[in-house]
Design an enzyme around this catalytic site. Sequence first.
Site, PDB file in Angstrom:
ATOM      1  N   GLU A   2     164.974   7.298  -7.037  1.00  0.00           N
ATOM      2  CA  GLU A   2     164.495   7.526  -8.403  1.00  0.00           C
ATOM      3  C   GLU A   2     165.470   6.883  -9.379  1.00  0.00           C
ATOM      4  OE1 GLU A   2     162.497   7.566 -10.586  1.00  0.00           O
ATOM      5  OE2 GLU A   2     161.523   9.530 -10.514  1.00  0.00           O
TER       6      GLU A   2
ATOM      7  N   ARG B 229     163.617  14.318  -0.704  1.00  0.00           N
ATOM      8  CA  ARG B 229     162.224  14.609  -1.065  1.00  0.00           C
ATOM      9  C   ARG B 229     161.275  13.491  -0.622  1.00  0.00           C
ATOM     10  NH1 ARG B 229     165.254  13.699  -5.755  1.00  0.00           N
ATOM     11  NH2 ARG B 229     164.384  12.428  -7.462  1.00  0.00           N
TER      12      ARG B 229
ATOM     13  N   HIS C 243     156.776  11.122  -3.619  1.00  0.00           N
ATOM     14  CA  HIS C 243     157.057  12.365  -2.891  1.00  0.00           C
ATOM     15  C   HIS C 243     156.238  13.547  -3.449  1.00  0.00           C
ATOM     16  CE1 HIS C 243     159.294  14.017  -6.285  1.00  0.00           C
ATOM     17  NE2 HIS C 243     159.755  12.792  -6.465  1.00  0.00           N
TER      18      HIS C 243
ATOM     19  N   HIS D 182     159.572   7.324  -5.413  1.00  0.00           N
ATOM     20  CA  HIS D 182     159.651   8.203  -6.593  1.00  0.00           C
ATOM     21  C   HIS D 182     158.824   7.677  -7.765  1.00  0.00           C
ATOM     22  CE1 HIS D 182     163.017  10.249  -4.607  1.00  0.00           C
ATOM     23  NE2 HIS D 182     163.163   9.060  -4.057  1.00  0.00           N
TER      24      HIS D 182
HETATM   25  O1  LIG Z   1     162.891  13.888 -13.345  1.00  0.00           O
HETATM   26  C1  LIG Z   1     162.685  12.804 -12.757  1.00  0.00           C
HETATM   27  O2  LIG Z   1     163.473  12.291 -11.977  1.00  0.00           O
HETATM   28  C2  LIG Z   1     161.385  12.066 -13.028  1.00  0.00           C
HETATM   29  C3  LIG Z   1     160.390  12.273 -11.933  1.00  0.00           C
HETATM   30  O3  LIG Z   1     160.177  13.614 -11.650  1.00  0.00           O
HETATM   31  O4  LIG Z   1     160.867  12.548 -14.224  1.00  0.00           O
HETATM   32  P1  LIG Z   1     160.000  11.701 -15.246  1.00  0.00           P
HETATM   33  O5  LIG Z   1     158.585  12.001 -14.955  1.00  0.00           O
HETATM   34  O6  LIG Z   1     160.446  12.239 -16.555  1.00  0.00           O
HETATM   35  O7  LIG Z   1     160.368  10.246 -15.136  1.00  0.00           O
END
Ligand SMILES: O=C(O)[C@@H](CO)OP(=O)(O)O
Length: 346
Positions: free
Chosen positions: A204, A150, A101, A274
């Site tokens: 995610e 998102r 996203h 994600h």
């Molecule tokens: O905050 C989150 O959900 C993820 C993606 O933005 O972060 P990270 O890059 O730390 O895995």
Amino acid sequence: MASAVFHPAIGTLLSHHLHNSEFHREFGNVSVKSISKGLKFDVGLSTSRMEGYSSNKRNFSAVQASASQTSLVDPVSTPSNDSTNEFQKKSSEAALILVRHGESLWNEKNLFTGCVDVPLTKKGVEEAIEAGKRISNIPVDMIFTSSLIRAQMTAMLAMTQHRRRKVPIIMHNESEQARAWSQIFSEDTMRQSIPVITAWQLNERMYGELQGLNKQETADRFGKEKVHEWRRSYDIPPPNGESLEMCAKRAVAYFKDQIEPQLCSGKHVMIAAHGNSLRSIIMYLDKLTSQEVISLELSTGIPMLYIFKEGRFTRRGSPAGPTEAGVYAYTRRLAQYRQKLDEMLH
Ligand SMILES: O=C(O)[C@@H](CO)OP(=O)(O)O
């Protein structure tokens, strides 16, 4: 910044990551059916691995839009006749686009987001539109997104740029009534539609007690190394959250059970998801080890292209430039598709 930034040690692996998928399974077909009340669109999603999942995952068969297959040699043909379907089987080459996203409001604020459902920023909207430009000549028959806004915004905004001008339509299977009330009554309209399947399994990774915390402040408090381990290691979960391994258990299982069969039947698929759910899927596609995946970083809003052929995924590149030209390594069939599209739309 490139979409997928790999540690140099991994870089060489990318162009050769082929693997055998479970290609010979029996898959459901996508078909357009006339029924008395309206037209149903059977996207043929299997429910075999869906037992026990808690929401939004059963019986996608009675949904309403068109997943008409787009032949790589005839981009504006309709799939309803047998010879087209026959060609589709023979060609057995399907495009798989993965896109993280665009920037979300919490990416902008540098907050751990995980399963918290926040929308895109203006920049994220622009990134999604830009992503759409970069894939505007690549066929898309079906879209899978997570259940988070998102990813859905990104998919929808990207499709506004697609040259085929098909309309992405979100499938609503939450109840019989939702299904019944969103039927379409024109076959032509169905052919000009793309079903969008939302699946929580593509969400995610659940970031546990880090959700909502500032990433920099968390690193200051727990130490950079610890936080990096939580964020990028394969099997170490953040406090009360999912490790990448746990996230892969649902995301890769969903990919194998629901998305691979569509690719096997010749459908061109886009997945909008994600950073970490896509890292786990790329780990599977590219056969990365748990060490290698530590260095895999995905940028927001940059699409990646794979070709699925004869049970294997081949990475065809990821755009580093502003357009798709010279960025994706087109296959001969994709090039033919592109040429036909140019001829027919100009
Ligand atoms: O905050 C989150 O959900 C993820 C993606 O933005 O972060 P990270 O890059 O730390 O895995």
